[in-house]
Design a protein around this motif. Sequence first.
Motif, PDB file in Angstrom:
ATOM      1  N   PRO A   1      -7.079  -4.034  -8.439  1.00 32.16           N
ATOM      2  CA  PRO A   1      -7.148  -2.616  -8.813  1.00 32.16           C
ATOM      3  C   PRO A   1      -7.528  -1.721  -7.645  1.00 32.16           C
ATOM      4  N   ASP A   2      -7.683  -2.291  -6.453  1.00 39.24           N
ATOM      5  CA  ASP A   2      -8.158  -1.565  -5.274  1.00 39.24           C
ATOM      6  C   ASP A   2      -7.002  -0.817  -4.615  1.00 39.24           C
ATOM      7  N   HIS A   3      -7.131   0.505  -4.544  1.00 40.24           N
ATOM      8  CA  HIS A   3      -6.065   1.334  -3.971  1.00 40.24           C
ATOM      9  C   HIS A   3      -6.234   1.595  -2.473  1.00 40.24           C
ATOM     10  N   ALA A   4      -7.392   1.315  -1.915  1.00 35.43           N
ATOM     11  CA  ALA A   4      -7.616   1.612  -0.499  1.00 35.43           C
ATOM     12  C   ALA A   4      -8.627   0.625   0.064  1.00 35.43           C
ATOM     13  N   THR A   5      -8.123  -0.395   0.743  1.00 33.41           N
ATOM     14  CA  THR A   5      -9.024  -1.417   1.249  1.00 33.41           C
ATOM     15  C   THR A   5      -8.622  -1.856   2.642  1.00 33.41           C
ATOM     16  N   GLY A   6      -9.501  -1.622   3.609  1.00 27.73           N
ATOM     17  CA  GLY A   6      -9.318  -2.151   4.952  1.00 27.73           C
ATOM     18  C   GLY A   6      -7.922  -1.945   5.489  1.00 27.73           C
ATOM     19  N   PRO A   7      -7.440  -2.870   6.298  1.00 24.20           N
ATOM     20  CA  PRO A   7      -6.091  -2.713   6.867  1.00 24.20           C
ATOM     21  C   PRO A   7      -4.981  -2.935   5.854  1.00 24.20           C
ATOM     22  N   GLY A   8      -5.299  -3.539   4.697  1.00 19.20           N
ATOM     23  CA  GLY A   8      -4.272  -3.833   3.704  1.00 19.20           C
ATOM     24  C   GLY A   8      -3.842  -2.644   2.879  1.00 19.20           C
ATOM     25  N   GLY A   9      -4.655  -1.586   2.872  1.00 14.77           N
ATOM     26  CA  GLY A   9      -4.299  -0.399   2.114  1.00 14.77           C
ATOM     27  C   GLY A   9      -4.343  -0.625   0.618  1.00 14.77           C
ATOM     28  N   ASP A  10      -3.279  -0.228  -0.064  1.00 17.69           N
ATOM     29  CA  ASP A  10      -3.210  -0.259  -1.516  1.00 17.69           C
ATOM     30  C   ASP A  10      -2.753  -1.632  -2.011  1.00 17.69           C
ATOM     31  N   TYR A  11      -3.581  -2.264  -2.854  1.00 18.85           N
ATOM     32  CA  TYR A  11      -3.228  -3.557  -3.438  1.00 18.85           C
ATOM     33  C   TYR A  11      -2.760  -3.412  -4.889  1.00 18.85           C
ATOM     34  N   TYR A  12      -2.610  -2.196  -5.356  1.00 14.81           N
ATOM     35  CA  TYR A  12      -2.236  -1.989  -6.758  1.00 14.81           C
ATOM     36  C   TYR A  12      -0.716  -2.097  -6.907  1.00 14.81           C
ATOM     37  N   TYR A  13      -0.223  -3.306  -6.724  1.00 12.43           N
ATOM     38  CA  TYR A  13       1.181  -3.637  -6.901  1.00 12.43           C
ATOM     39  C   TYR A  13       1.270  -4.979  -7.621  1.00 12.43           C
ATOM     40  N   ALA A  14       2.455  -5.278  -8.098  1.00 12.96           N
ATOM     41  CA  ALA A  14       2.693  -6.576  -8.741  1.00 12.96           C
ATOM     42  C   ALA A  14       3.497  -7.441  -7.785  1.00 12.96           C
ATOM     43  N   TRP A  15       2.831  -8.417  -7.158  1.00 17.04           N
ATOM     44  CA  TRP A  15       3.523  -9.373  -6.292  1.00 17.04           C
ATOM     45  C   TRP A  15       4.149 -10.464  -7.151  1.00 17.04           C
TER      46      TRP A  15
END
Length: 448
Positions: free
Chosen positions: A74-88
């Motif tokens: 649910p994290d939209h802004a994290t470190g160098p990865g940025g937005d993780y709110y996607y479905a891989w």
Amino acid sequence: MDEDSCRAAGCCWDPVSPNPGNAPWCFFSNRTLQSCTLGGDAKEPFSDEEAAEVLRLFEANLDAEGSGEVMASPDHATGPGGDYYYAWARDGALSMHAYLQTKGAGAEEKMGKWLSWVERSMNQPDPNDVDILVEPKYLIPQGTPYTGGWCRPQNDGPGLRAVTAMAFAAQKPEVAGKVWELVRRNLDWVAANHSSETCDLWEEVRSSDFFWNRYTMRKALILGSKFAASAGKDEARAAKYSTAAKEIEQQLGDHVDASGYVFESTDRRKDTAVIEAFNVGDLEDGLFGPLSTPVVRTLATLSDLFCKSYAVNQQAAAAKTPGVLFGRYEGDSYDGGNPWVLLTASAATLLYRQAQALAKGGSMDADANQVLHQLLGRDVTQQNLLGAGDALLLLMKKYLTNGMHMNEQIDRNDGSLKSAKDLTWNYANVLKAIAARKAAAATETLVI
């Protein structure tokens, strides 16, 4: 960190040659190096209440916004990865398979919604000039492919989706017909394209020889061959899938290094993706089984690598605390290059699987037994392997500071939680480790 600052700190500098795609690696010199051990007494790492909390956090990331999709975080802004709110695609398939293992019949509603989402995702045009089946990630809740720059294609998705769908059909036979249509399309792609170039599961390098892909694809095709004959009544496809699985199997032996461990690819050798593959792709048919020498040597090789690489592991060793936190690969620099929760849990799962295999009467050759004995610092027994898995999870759990909430990474130096919060794959792998421990502990030792 550059070479000068690394050497000034009394550490060793390694450019990770001959792997130009990897960042340099700064690690402790032998003057200060502590030896890690996995030898600990068996002690359940998670109480029933804590395990229930992990499951609750896991479920919160499934069926995101009612879409059926599995959010990575649910994290939209994290470190160098940025937005993780996607479905891989990969994370979703692995997570839903873990959910089936953990929840059983209670998984039916969310599994049905995920299956519907997968069907929708497959039946739309692709905006990125790749086959829609090998798109890596999708928007939530729209379900359309992400169109920004990314490492494409990612060829592990079709096989992983098929395995999870077939596992659902095994629990709920009435959906077998529907599942067959999904499996057929995905495994037709795998059978035709298993040797094509792809991105690795860390989405950083390209190759056509990743062990992770090959070993998990082999499983998908073997299971798919049986499913084609039973659910699909399609003997021609059953034969095609079986033939493709044998082609892959002939290549797997090429991944055993001269020193005995299994490497991920020629340009990314020491990689914990291989341990994750051992857990996800095993068919209990003897090929890279948990007690086999290549698997044991891989566990020992990576344990030694990360013991030397991370200050948190060196601190544990100095304090005589058993356990090792595992990272991704030698030379990793993403967000500082740290231990990962999901991979430490994966290594623990392998140790629990080894405990169960030994209790069932599984055998090791003298080399594997010697390597495991050295890793444990104890005799190789069911209880000592349980204790080793426990040691990994207890060391990881030490750094959780907000209940059972788990970030993607643990800082290599101070143990603080880093990168994406509430990573779904973390919870999936921790729950699988808990389930593997229960199964191993419940297995009575076979007396011969």
